[in-house]
Each structure stands twice: as C-alpha cells, then as structure tokens.
Motif scaffolding. Structure first.
Motif, PDB file in Angstrom:
ATOM      1  N   HIS A  72      11.241  54.292  22.383  1.00 27.07           N
ATOM      2  CA  HIS A  72      11.428  54.493  23.829  1.00 27.07           C
ATOM      3  C   HIS A  72      10.698  55.714  24.375  1.00 27.07           C
ATOM      4  O   HIS A  72      10.162  55.681  25.473  1.00 27.07           O
ATOM      5  N   VAL A  73      10.741  56.812  23.602  1.00 27.18           N
ATOM      6  CA  VAL A  73      10.136  58.064  24.082  1.00 27.18           C
ATOM      7  C   VAL A  73       9.326  58.694  22.958  1.00 27.18           C
ATOM      8  O   VAL A  73       9.777  58.734  21.802  1.00 27.18           O
ATOM      9  N   LEU A  74       8.149  59.183  23.310  1.00 32.93           N
ATOM     10  CA  LEU A  74       7.371  60.071  22.439  1.00 32.93           C
ATOM     11  C   LEU A  74       7.094  61.319  23.264  1.00 32.93           C
ATOM     12  O   LEU A  74       6.710  61.219  24.436  1.00 32.93           O
ATOM     13  N   ARG A  75       7.242  62.480  22.678  1.00 30.29           N
ATOM     14  CA  ARG A  75       6.965  63.708  23.447  1.00 30.29           C
ATOM     15  C   ARG A  75       6.547  64.797  22.477  1.00 30.29           C
ATOM     16  O   ARG A  75       7.228  65.006  21.467  1.00 30.29           O
ATOM     17  N   ASP A  76       5.456  65.476  22.774  1.00 30.29           N
ATOM     18  CA  ASP A  76       5.061  66.598  21.914  1.00 30.29           C
ATOM     19  C   ASP A  76       5.657  67.882  22.476  1.00 30.29           C
ATOM     20  O   ASP A  76       5.371  68.271  23.600  1.00 30.29           O
ATOM     21  N   PRO A  77       6.503  68.532  21.698  1.00 31.63           N
ATOM     22  CA  PRO A  77       7.210  69.721  22.206  1.00 31.63           C
ATOM     23  C   PRO A  77       6.318  70.961  22.157  1.00 31.63           C
ATOM     24  O   PRO A  77       6.447  71.786  21.271  1.00 31.63           O
ATOM     25  N   THR A  78       5.431  71.085  23.147  1.00 30.93           N
ATOM     26  CA  THR A  78       4.480  72.202  23.182  1.00 30.93           C
ATOM     27  C   THR A  78       5.139  73.386  23.894  1.00 30.93           C
ATOM     28  O   THR A  78       6.128  73.909  23.398  1.00 30.93           O
ATOM     29  N   ARG A  79       4.591  73.809  25.028  1.00 30.72           N
ATOM     30  CA  ARG A  79       5.152  74.954  25.756  1.00 30.72           C
ATOM     31  C   ARG A  79       6.648  74.782  25.980  1.00 30.72           C
ATOM     32  O   ARG A  79       7.073  73.760  26.502  1.00 30.72           O
ATOM     33  N   GLY A  80       7.438  75.758  25.612  1.00 29.27           N
ATOM     34  CA  GLY A  80       8.878  75.661  25.814  1.00 29.27           C
ATOM     35  C   GLY A  80       9.608  75.032  24.638  1.00 29.27           C
ATOM     36  O   GLY A  80      10.840  75.041  24.601  1.00 29.27           O
ATOM     37  N   GLY A  81       8.860  74.464  23.701  1.00 32.78           N
ATOM     38  CA  GLY A  81       9.443  73.995  22.446  1.00 32.78           C
ATOM     39  C   GLY A  81      10.335  72.772  22.563  1.00 32.78           C
ATOM     40  O   GLY A  81      10.402  72.104  23.610  1.00 32.78           O
ATOM     41  N   LEU A  82      11.024  72.507  21.449  1.00 31.98           N
ATOM     42  CA  LEU A  82      11.890  71.326  21.334  1.00 31.98           C
ATOM     43  C   LEU A  82      12.959  71.309  22.421  1.00 31.98           C
ATOM     44  O   LEU A  82      13.223  70.268  23.039  1.00 31.98           O
ATOM     45  N   ALA A  83      13.574  72.465  22.687  1.00 31.59           N
ATOM     46  CA  ALA A  83      14.690  72.511  23.639  1.00 31.59           C
ATOM     47  C   ALA A  83      14.231  72.114  25.037  1.00 31.59           C
ATOM     48  O   ALA A  83      14.904  71.345  25.734  1.00 31.59           O
ATOM     49  N   THR A  84      13.084  72.632  25.470  1.00 31.11           N
ATOM     50  CA  THR A  84      12.597  72.331  26.814  1.00 31.11           C
ATOM     51  C   THR A  84      12.244  70.848  26.939  1.00 31.11           C
ATOM     52  O   THR A  84      12.602  70.194  27.922  1.00 31.11           O
ATOM     53  N   SER A  85      11.556  70.320  25.924  1.00 36.08           N
ATOM     54  CA  SER A  85      11.185  68.902  25.971  1.00 36.08           C
ATOM     55  C   SER A  85      12.410  68.007  26.036  1.00 36.08           C
ATOM     56  O   SER A  85      12.450  67.042  26.806  1.00 36.08           O
ATOM     57  N   LEU A  86      13.441  68.322  25.228  1.00 33.36           N
ATOM     58  CA  LEU A  86      14.645  67.478  25.222  1.00 33.36           C
ATOM     59  C   LEU A  86      15.392  67.572  26.549  1.00 33.36           C
ATOM     60  O   LEU A  86      15.926  66.582  27.051  1.00 33.36           O
ATOM     61  N   ASN A  87      15.424  68.752  27.141  1.00 36.31           N
ATOM     62  CA  ASN A  87      16.043  68.881  28.463  1.00 36.31           C
ATOM     63  C   ASN A  87      15.287  68.058  29.515  1.00 36.31           C
ATOM     64  O   ASN A  87      15.901  67.416  30.368  1.00 36.31           O
ATOM     65  N   GLU A  88      13.963  68.079  29.449  1.00 38.44           N
ATOM     66  CA  GLU A  88      13.167  67.280  30.392  1.00 38.44           C
ATOM     67  C   GLU A  88      13.475  65.794  30.231  1.00 38.44           C
ATOM     68  O   GLU A  88      13.634  65.063  31.211  1.00 38.44           O
ATOM     69  N   ILE A  89      13.552  65.347  28.972  1.00 36.47           N
ATOM     70  CA  ILE A  89      13.827  63.932  28.702  1.00 36.47           C
ATOM     71  C   ILE A  89      15.229  63.562  29.196  1.00 36.47           C
ATOM     72  O   ILE A  89      15.424  62.501  29.803  1.00 36.47           O
ATOM     73  N   ALA A  90      16.210  64.449  28.953  1.00 37.57           N
ATOM     74  CA  ALA A  90      17.583  64.178  29.410  1.00 37.57           C
ATOM     75  C   ALA A  90      17.611  63.975  30.922  1.00 37.57           C
ATOM     76  O   ALA A  90      18.265  63.059  31.441  1.00 37.57           O
ATOM     77  N   LEU A  91      16.863  64.809  31.647  1.00 39.21           N
ATOM     78  CA  LEU A  91      16.787  64.680  33.103  1.00 39.21           C
ATOM     79  C   LEU A  91      16.083  63.396  33.516  1.00 39.21           C
ATOM     80  O   LEU A  91      16.543  62.670  34.397  1.00 39.21           O
ATOM     81  N   GLN A  92      14.930  63.125  32.860  1.00 39.60           N
ATOM     82  CA  GLN A  92      14.156  61.940  33.233  1.00 39.60           C
ATOM     83  C   GLN A  92      14.951  60.661  32.980  1.00 39.60           C
ATOM     84  O   GLN A  92      14.904  59.726  33.769  1.00 39.60           O
ATOM     85  N   SER A  93      15.669  60.617  31.856  1.00 41.68           N
ATOM     86  CA  SER A  93      16.385  59.398  31.453  1.00 41.68           C
ATOM     87  C   SER A  93      17.835  59.373  31.924  1.00 41.68           C
ATOM     88  O   SER A  93      18.524  58.377  31.711  1.00 41.68           O
TER      89      SER A  93
END
Lengths: 326, 326
Positions: free
Chosen positions: B205-226
């Motif tokens: 369902h989701v692929l995301r490379d956790p670059t700037r802001g790391g794993l935590a930022t990417s997961l927060n973005e995904i939680a908001l988007q989904s």
C-alpha cells in the motif's frame, strides 16, 4: 514552519491536480498521439540570474520560459515542468511569492503544468537569494528531425526578433549601465509560436534559442554541428536602437548578448516566406527578419557582410561571457 | 574554457548515447509496456548536502539515489535522470570529476541513464561548493496504486534496515561529533530491491523513504495522509549500536535522523513474510524488520511501545531538523 510556509507559497501559486505535495512523485499522462507515434523529450536548466527580478521578468518567468523553449527547439511540445528551489535563508516570503506567481503565469501562458517541486533552504551567505532548476518533459511528433546538426547548404536563416534585449535589461537592473534605459527583457515561452511556424514551414532544419553567448555563439555552434558556414547580412539583423546605443557605450557587440525570447530558424529557402509571414502575424515574431544563408564551406565559419561593405568573421566569443545572465 | 572543461568532465563521466551535449534537449524512448499500459512518473530534488563528500557517499551518489528512490516510492520504474549543477567558482576539477564518476556509478547501479544536464558557475561566496538538482522520469505499471494515503487498518509496517546511518555519517564528516566513528551513510538506489519486493508482495500500500526527518516524520506524514494511527514496537526497530551511541551522546533520537537507502513498506499482513524474505535475501534489505502495525484511530498518531514497557507518542519533529543533510 518555514518549510510549511514555503510549501504553501508554491502550493497556492501552482495549484493543479498533478502537483502532489504529500508524495515525492507525480504520476502524469501522455497524450495518445505521443504514446503511439512520438518520442519523449527532456531538458534541464539551472537558473542563477542576478538580480532575480529585472525589467520585463524575473527568475521564475525565466526558468519556465527557458525550459519550455529548450524543449521547443526540438520541434517538441512541452507538457510538464518540475522545479527545484534553493533558497538563501532570509529571502523575503513576498519576493518568493511574487516569483512563484510569475512562474505560474508563464506556465499558464505556455500551457504546461508544474507537476513536481522541491525546496531547500541554505544558510545566509551559502547561496545568492534564489536558484531555480527546472526540467521539462514533452514529446516530439513522429518524423520530426530538428537539431543543430541539420543545417544544409542553401538554407535561409531567420531570427524571430530584435537581439540583445535580455542581456542589456539585466545589466541595467544590476546598475552596471551608467545611464538609464527603458529596455525590457524579452523573456517569453516560444512553444506556441514555434508550433505555428512548423505548421507553415514543416521542413525546418534547425531551431535554436540564442541565450548565453547570443546569436553569434549559437550560429557558430550550429556551423560546427552541421559542418557548414553561415553568411550573415549585418543590416538585416534587428537590434533596438536603445540596445545598440547601450552596447556601443559599454563596448559590447549585440551579436553576443543573451536573448530569452528569440529563436533562430534555419529552413529551406522555399519555406522561408511562409515562416516569416507566420512570425509577423504574432507579437513574439513581429520583428522577425531573414538574416543570412547557409553555405557549403569546410571552414565552418560565420561570416558577416558589414554595414560598411566589408566582410567580418564572427567568431565564437573569445573573452568572458556576461556572468549570471540566465 | 572553464565551461568546456566542465562539460568534458560530465561528458566523459556520463558517456551515453542519449546525453547530447550540443542540443539543449534529449529525445528518449519509453518501453512498449509503459506506453501501452502505464503512467509517466516524475520527481525532482535539489541536493545541498554539506559536506559534499562524506563516509559512504557524496552529493553525486546522493542525487542519483535520492531521485531514483523517489520515483521508486510510487512503485514505478525509473528510466532517465536529468541533472543540473550549480558550481561555486574555485571548486577543484578533481572533486568535480570524482563526483561525476560517482554519479555515473550510482546510475549504472540503478540502471538509469543521465540524459540531460546543465552546469552554471557562480562567483566564490555565492554558493557552497556544489549544488545538484536531479529530476527522474520513469513509469508506473498499470494498476499499481501505491502512495502515502493508502495505509489500511491491519497493515504491517516493515523497515528495510537500520535507521539513522546517513545522518550520523554526515555529522561525523562535518566534525560535529566529538568522537570518531566508523558509521557510513546508507545512500543507495533502492529501485531493484523494491521491484523484487513488489513481485513477492504485490499488494503493497505504501512505500516511503525516510529521508529528512527520519522514520518518525515519515510515519507521521503517512498517518495524516491515510487518516490512521500507527503502533510501533521500539525493540523491533533496527539501529546500529554505533548510531545509537552517537545519538545518545548528541541528544538525538535515531527515529528522527535521516536515511538515504532505506524504505518503509506498509502492506497487508498476509504478504509481510514474503516481503521480509525477499528483503533478507538481499544486501540492501538484510536487516529488515517488522516494526509495527496500522490501527484505525481518528487521532492519527504514531505510538510506540517502548523498551521499558510504556507507550510513547512519537510526534512530528518539533524543533529544527538537521540542516543540509541531503
């Protein structure tokens, strides 16, 4: 917060369904004809002009126009633009918003979509206000064979309008002129003009926008690529009197001054009048002129019949080009 | 002359038939399947990392990998890259050549072609050594629907390897660590790994490379988007002991430190083992772990079961991100 604010500026200025600010990619479609019978065309440019706002334009309009024009020089049809911004800390949001709106206006004019973007901020003193890199994606209709290597003996050379306007306008904005001038940059997207020319003159061999290094540099490059010589008529080359005057005072030759809304068209003699008529009917081509012909000559030189009756070799620019003109 | 020399560096490092240094555009083809049944995918990034060479990589490898990875996060297949360079006057040609060769090596690794480029030089003090903007063009196979908005209740969350390596390696190269470390950046193109994962687990369902802001930022973005919440298990998250130690001494949380060769995979639970097996068989995925699950929860939070048995809210990064890490 800064990043969010910047994203909001671009988001609100570029609003279109393909610009997805939450994923790092955009999925876009190609027209049916492009898929069936075309080639994809791509081009990229970094824009570092100084100053970022100048008479007649700004770095945003320049970035869109420059990339649209590079795609158009293949005879191709630009569709999509990506844009990445490197912003020096401290650049005002008002300036950034002005430039983003100007980019969007130029994109609407060209009918291209800005589909992906990125912004990075660097510390004060580590960049100069704003740099913009744009990439264009378009398609080239089947059978279209336009390029710097295609000029042939007997071809006519047309320039779409007056030369040197952009370079002189930018120098004026820098305060490098010791006098005031009303010269405006010619920066504009030429894609629609070029498609109209190609309808009227379907056998165009070369299209080239004489940007850095001006008309003289572009023609020398084409002479080398096509292994031909080029004969110019000085009195046919359109130069605005104000540009001519500024060049004389500064010791510049307008032949070497940058343009951002002009195109060199090299085509068979029997299609030249049709192309010229199409140009003259449109604002961006109203000052177009036939300025020379292509000769078979192994010397690969650009020669110019001068106003005073002599012949001059128009060389590649020997010295320094004007820095940061695009 | 400088321009010619620079062009020669890139020309000799990137040599491929589509990179035409004489016209300002490149015509490229799309695979038959892409034309018939796909969508075009584009992505762009400006790279401003400091320093430009660091343990495990350099700005050139970063630029290619970052753009290849952004395209790959759509489930798409990257094909072509354009690259524009902003060079500070005085940068040594040896450094530039090293970086150009490194870019080409990364492009060969990813099997993408660098098809168009541009170089601009700015005065000393008006940029910081070298900035590279890259744009990727690829295609998304028909029916592939991967994006940050697709996470669903019950999905499993996998990370492809240890987190924080890139950020700590770059800090070490800056001399910001008060101790020495052997940590190397993980910067790498992930496109082939991801295609293998999608073969094994076709309903990602989701692929995301956790670059700037790391794993935590990417997961927060995904939680908001989904519009979901995410529950993590701290003891499942792979962190190298050296990275953990460096983070503790510096007061960083590895959850927020940048990665450049890792991917978050969110997929139905029944495909998680197949994906994990594929990851474990390959060097770039050998340390992959299941680290959490997606929960239906209107709070859209990222929660973490900690090592000491409590539950912690993993917020968006509140303070400043590490500057110029990519």
């Amino acid at each position: 917060m800064t990043h969010d604010l910047i994203r909001d500026i671009f988001q609100s200025s570029f609003g279109n369904p393909n610009l997805n600010t939450f994923n790092d990619f955009a999925g876009v479609s190609l027209p049916f004809e492009a898929k069936m019978k075309g080639k994809i065309c791509v081009s990229t440019d970094a824009h570092i002009i100084n100053p970022i706002i100048f008479p007649g334009g700004d770095i945003g309009r320049l970035a869109i126009s420059g990339t649209v024009n590079d795609i158009s020089m293949s005879g191709g049809i630009p569709l999509y633009i990506t844009s990445s911004f490197i912003i020096e800390e401290g650049l005002s949001f008002d300036v950034l918003r002005t430039i983003a709106i100007s980019m969007n206006t130029a994109a609407l004019e060209a009918k291209v979509q800005i589909v992906a973007g990125d912004t990075k901020v660097v510390e004060k003193g580590k960049a100069d206000k704003l740099f913009i890199s744009t990439t264009g994606i378009g398609w080239i209709p089947e059978g279209r064979q336009i390029g710097g290597e295609m000029a042939q003996e007997g071809d006519v050379i047309i320039i779409s309008g007056t030369i040197g306007d952009h370079g002189i306008a930018v120098l004026a904005a820098r305060g490098d002129l010791k006098f005031s001038t009303t010269i405006q940059s010619d920066v504009a997207p030429l894609n629609h003009l070029i498609q109209k020319i190609l309808e009227a003159a379907p056998h165009v061999h070369v299209l080239r926008d004489p940007t850095r290094g001006g008309l003289a540099t572009s023609l020398n490059e084409i002479a080398l690529q096509s292994q031909v010589s080029i004969n110019l008529e000085e009195d046919a080359i359109p130069v605005k009197p104000e540009v001519q005057a500024a060049c004389e005072m500064l010791g510049f030759d307008p032949l070497y001054v940058a343009n951002e809304g002009k195109v060199i068209i090299i085509l068979p003699a029997n299609e030249a009048d049709a192309a010229l008529q199409t140009l003259h009917e449109r604002p961006l081509g109203k000052n177009a002129e036939k300025i020379g012909v292509v000769k078979k000559d192994p010397a690969k030189r650009v020669l110019m019949q001068t106003l005073i009756g002599g012949t001059r070799i128009v060389d590649m620019l020997a010295g320094e080009m004007l820095p940061r003109i695009c």
